[in-house]
Design a protein around this motif. Structure first.
Motif, PDB file in Angstrom:
ATOM      1  N   LYS A  25     -28.043  15.504  24.488  1.00 34.84           N
ATOM      2  CA  LYS A  25     -28.203  16.372  23.654  1.00 34.84           C
ATOM      3  C   LYS A  25     -28.842  17.763  24.182  1.00 34.84           C
ATOM      4  N   VAL A  26     -28.418  17.933  25.434  1.00 33.46           N
ATOM      5  CA  VAL A  26     -29.057  19.352  26.214  1.00 33.46           C
ATOM      6  C   VAL A  26     -28.443  20.625  25.418  1.00 33.46           C
ATOM      7  N   SER A  27     -29.346  21.477  25.277  1.00 30.59           N
ATOM      8  CA  SER A  27     -29.080  22.950  24.370  1.00 30.59           C
ATOM      9  C   SER A  27     -28.274  23.828  25.445  1.00 30.59           C
ATOM     10  N   HIS A  28     -27.587  24.733  24.746  1.00 31.10           N
ATOM     11  CA  HIS A  28     -26.753  25.556  25.509  1.00 31.10           C
ATOM     12  C   HIS A  28     -27.858  26.716  26.060  1.00 31.10           C
ATOM     13  N   ALA A  29     -29.119  26.966  25.514  1.00 26.85           N
ATOM     14  CA  ALA A  29     -29.820  28.019  25.523  1.00 26.85           C
ATOM     15  C   ALA A  29     -31.279  27.764  25.595  1.00 26.85           C
ATOM     16  N   TYR A  30     -32.183  27.907  26.705  1.00 24.84           N
ATOM     17  CA  TYR A  30     -33.534  27.753  26.507  1.00 24.84           C
ATOM     18  C   TYR A  30     -34.541  28.886  27.042  1.00 24.84           C
ATOM     19  N   ILE A  31     -35.403  28.962  26.223  1.00 24.63           N
ATOM     20  CA  ILE A  31     -36.412  30.042  26.770  1.00 24.63           C
ATOM     21  C   ILE A  31     -37.620  29.430  27.174  1.00 24.63           C
ATOM     22  N   ILE A  32     -38.170  29.553  28.362  1.00 21.06           N
ATOM     23  CA  ILE A  32     -39.352  29.032  28.709  1.00 21.06           C
ATOM     24  C   ILE A  32     -40.434  30.165  28.935  1.00 21.06           C
ATOM     25  N   HIS A  33     -41.545  29.994  27.931  1.00 27.35           N
ATOM     26  CA  HIS A  33     -42.263  31.180  27.855  1.00 27.35           C
ATOM     27  C   HIS A  33     -43.771  30.684  28.344  1.00 27.35           C
ATOM     28  N   GLY A  34     -44.208  31.466  29.226  1.00 28.85           N
ATOM     29  CA  GLY A  34     -45.522  31.263  29.897  1.00 28.85           C
ATOM     30  C   GLY A  34     -45.970  32.459  30.621  1.00 28.85           C
ATOM     31  N   GLU A  35     -47.378  32.597  30.917  1.00 25.93           N
ATOM     32  CA  GLU A  35     -47.616  33.764  31.761  1.00 25.93           C
ATOM     33  C   GLU A  35     -47.505  33.567  33.154  1.00 25.93           C
ATOM     34  N   GLU A  36     -47.293  34.672  34.014  1.00 30.65           N
ATOM     35  CA  GLU A  36     -47.297  34.556  35.520  1.00 30.65           C
ATOM     36  C   GLU A  36     -47.798  33.613  36.001  1.00 30.65           C
ATOM     37  N   GLY A  37     -47.240  32.632  37.098  1.00 25.26           N
ATOM     38  CA  GLY A  37     -47.935  31.516  37.524  1.00 25.26           C
ATOM     39  C   GLY A  37     -47.901  30.426  36.725  1.00 25.26           C
ATOM     40  N   SER A  38     -47.567  30.138  35.641  1.00 19.69           N
ATOM     41  CA  SER A  38     -47.599  29.231  34.762  1.00 19.69           C
ATOM     42  C   SER A  38     -46.781  28.100  35.081  1.00 19.69           C
ATOM     43  N   GLY A  39     -45.456  28.102  36.048  1.00 17.45           N
ATOM     44  CA  GLY A  39     -44.720  27.122  36.371  1.00 17.45           C
ATOM     45  C   GLY A  39     -43.502  27.240  35.825  1.00 17.45           C
ATOM     46  N   LYS A  40     -42.973  28.482  35.273  1.00 18.69           N
ATOM     47  CA  LYS A  40     -41.678  28.454  34.631  1.00 18.69           C
ATOM     48  C   LYS A  40     -40.644  28.261  35.628  1.00 18.69           C
ATOM     49  N   LEU A 130     -25.942  37.953  24.414  1.00 18.55           N
ATOM     50  CA  LEU A 130     -25.855  37.117  23.093  1.00 18.55           C
ATOM     51  C   LEU A 130     -24.530  36.757  22.804  1.00 18.55           C
ATOM     52  N   LYS A 131     -23.445  37.652  23.231  1.00 12.98           N
ATOM     53  CA  LYS A 131     -22.161  37.518  23.116  1.00 12.98           C
ATOM     54  C   LYS A 131     -21.619  36.046  23.717  1.00 12.98           C
ATOM     55  N   THR A 132     -22.092  35.740  24.713  1.00 13.89           N
ATOM     56  CA  THR A 132     -21.853  34.555  25.602  1.00 13.89           C
ATOM     57  C   THR A 132     -22.754  33.268  24.731  1.00 13.89           C
ATOM     58  N   MET A 133     -24.120  33.751  24.547  1.00 16.96           N
ATOM     59  CA  MET A 133     -24.997  32.756  23.905  1.00 16.96           C
ATOM     60  C   MET A 133     -24.244  32.070  22.478  1.00 16.96           C
ATOM     61  N   GLU A 134     -23.371  33.089  21.733  1.00 17.07           N
ATOM     62  CA  GLU A 134     -23.109  32.610  20.528  1.00 17.07           C
ATOM     63  C   GLU A 134     -21.862  31.667  20.617  1.00 17.07           C
ATOM     64  N   GLU A 135     -21.037  31.869  21.602  1.00 20.64           N
ATOM     65  CA  GLU A 135     -20.030  30.886  21.886  1.00 20.64           C
ATOM     66  C   GLU A 135     -19.715  30.411  23.233  1.00 20.64           C
ATOM     67  N   PRO A 136     -20.728  29.685  23.892  1.00 17.35           N
ATOM     68  CA  PRO A 136     -20.726  29.264  25.129  1.00 17.35           C
ATOM     69  C   PRO A 136     -19.732  28.353  25.420  1.00 17.35           C
ATOM     70  N   VAL A 141     -25.363  26.158  30.368  1.00 19.52           N
ATOM     71  CA  VAL A 141     -26.688  25.985  29.944  1.00 19.52           C
ATOM     72  C   VAL A 141     -27.258  27.334  30.466  1.00 19.52           C
ATOM     73  N   ILE A 142     -27.925  28.098  29.726  1.00 15.00           N
ATOM     74  CA  ILE A 142     -28.608  29.510  30.155  1.00 15.00           C
ATOM     75  C   ILE A 142     -30.105  29.266  29.835  1.00 15.00           C
ATOM     76  N   MET A 143     -30.850  29.500  30.909  1.00 16.77           N
ATOM     77  CA  MET A 143     -32.381  29.495  30.944  1.00 16.77           C
ATOM     78  C   MET A 143     -32.896  30.751  30.997  1.00 16.77           C
ATOM     79  N   LEU A 144     -33.649  31.160  30.010  1.00 19.67           N
ATOM     80  CA  LEU A 144     -34.547  32.457  30.098  1.00 19.67           C
ATOM     81  C   LEU A 144     -36.020  32.246  30.311  1.00 19.67           C
ATOM     82  N   LEU A 145     -36.477  33.074  31.343  1.00 17.21           N
ATOM     83  CA  LEU A 145     -37.918  32.661  31.773  1.00 17.21           C
ATOM     84  C   LEU A 145     -38.567  33.923  31.363  1.00 17.21           C
ATOM     85  N   VAL A 146     -39.707  33.917  30.577  1.00 22.45           N
ATOM     86  CA  VAL A 146     -40.238  34.969  29.997  1.00 22.45           C
ATOM     87  C   VAL A 146     -41.781  35.054  30.036  1.00 22.45           C
TER      88      VAL A 146
END
Length: 330
Positions: A25-40, A130-136, A141-146
């Motif tokens: 059950k892997v998602s099509h999109a993940y946001i990995i959120h953490g400060e600089e150097g946190s291991g994203k 967003l257009k791609t994330m709506e109908e991937p 699998v898209i990962m956004l590191l922020v």
């Protein structure tokens, strides 16, 4: 060789990702959120490698062709989105994601896109993504590191699984520095203490000959700040800090005032990072109110945010120091 087994901390996030792999059950999109150097980046690379591993387990095998390609940053179906400018523009997303994602994976079950510093995506780029994330496609699998979650559109946030990276236990960081980076015990303890639970910062502090000097420079100002004129503080700080190093100095300033707050609240010397400066910290804790200390901590936090947003360096530092001076009734 990078994999989940080599990471320290972030157990609950790793568990979540391993459960997703195991259950299919892997998602099509993940946001990995953490400060600089946190291991994203390390986490994203470990997840991508494990997801593509030919053995299909919740841990990468490290010896199949896919794992070896991932380790050499040469995997045809793990794609890191790059950009030339300060921001990630709509063309970067169209060319590297939207224009490529319909092409099926070359050799794996998934096609993984990792966008580092995704908080630099322009609004147009986010809307294109967003257009791609709506109908991937099924395999995508898209990962956004922020670092700064507030820069992403609510529509993007609602389309992805959010994974927040928390600070790591200082003892774990100390042991990691000693075993993996061969840092001596004393230096590992100091680097872990001052890292705020951030492995990237701890490694930087432990491997930097400048760190002790940086700490001494900051302490010289902080210990005598209440007796100094504002112009002396400004010129002192500017003597040794510049745009590329200011973040480290601001971190050390923050830790000083958190020590003052901690001592005022608990009167427990053992909880301090700057234990050797106990007398100075006690003196400042005695004459500053809780509100004043919190105002100062907020001012330093605000300065960090302003500098990240490219607000004028001199004005930002002067405003912060003025707030520190104003919140001293000594």
């Amino acid at each position: 060789m990078q994999g989940f087994h080599q990471m320290i901390g972030h157990e609950s996030v790793i568990q979540h990702l391993q459960n997703a792999i195991e259950s299919g059950k892997v998602s099509h999109a993940y946001i990995i959120h953490g400060e600089e150097g946190s291991g994203k980046k390390t986490l994203a690379a470990a997840f991508a490698k494990t997801l593509q591993c030919e053995e299909g387990s919740k841990a990468s095998c490290n010896h199949c062709i896919s794992c070896m390609q991932a380790d050499s940053n040469n995997h045809p179906d793990i794609l890191w989105v790059t950009h030339e400018k300060a921001s990630i523009g709509v063309d970067d997303i169209r060319n590297q994601v939207n224009g490529d994602i319909q092409i099926k994976p070359y050799s794996s079950r998934h096609k993984i896109y990792i966008i580092d510093s995704a908080d630099k995506l322009t609004e147009a780029a986010q809307n294109a993504l967003l257009k791609t994330m709506e109908e991937p496609p099924e395999y995508a699998v898209i990962m956004l590191l922020v670092n700064n979650i507030n820069r992403l559109l609510p529509t993007i946030l609602s389309r992805a699984v959010m994974l927040n990276l928390r600070p790591i236990d200082k003892q774990l960081i100390k042991e990691f520095l000693m075993s993996q980076h061969h840092v001596p015990d004393y230096m590992a303890r100091i680097a872990a203490d001052f890292s705020g639970g951030n492995v990237g910062k701890a490694i930087k502090y432990a491997s930097s000959e400048e760190f002790e000097k940086t700490k001494d420079d900051v302490l010289h100002i902080l210990k005598y700040l209440d007796e100094m004129e504002i112009y002396e503080i400004i010129s002192g700080l500017k003597t040794f800090a510049n745009k590329s190093t200011i973040d480290d100095y601001l971190d050390l300033i923050l830790l000083w005032y958190r020590d003052i707050l901690m001592l005022k609240a608990t009167n427990d010397l053992n909880l301090l990072l700057y234990k050797e400066e106990y007398q100075f910290i006690k003196k400042q804790a005695n004459f500053r109110s809780y509100d004043e200390i919190e105002n100062i901590i907020n001012a330093v936090d605000k300065a960090k945010l302003r500098l990240r947003a490219n607000v004028n360096f001199d004005i930002t530092i002067e405003l912060m120091l003025l707030t520190i001076k104003e919140n001293s009734n000594g």
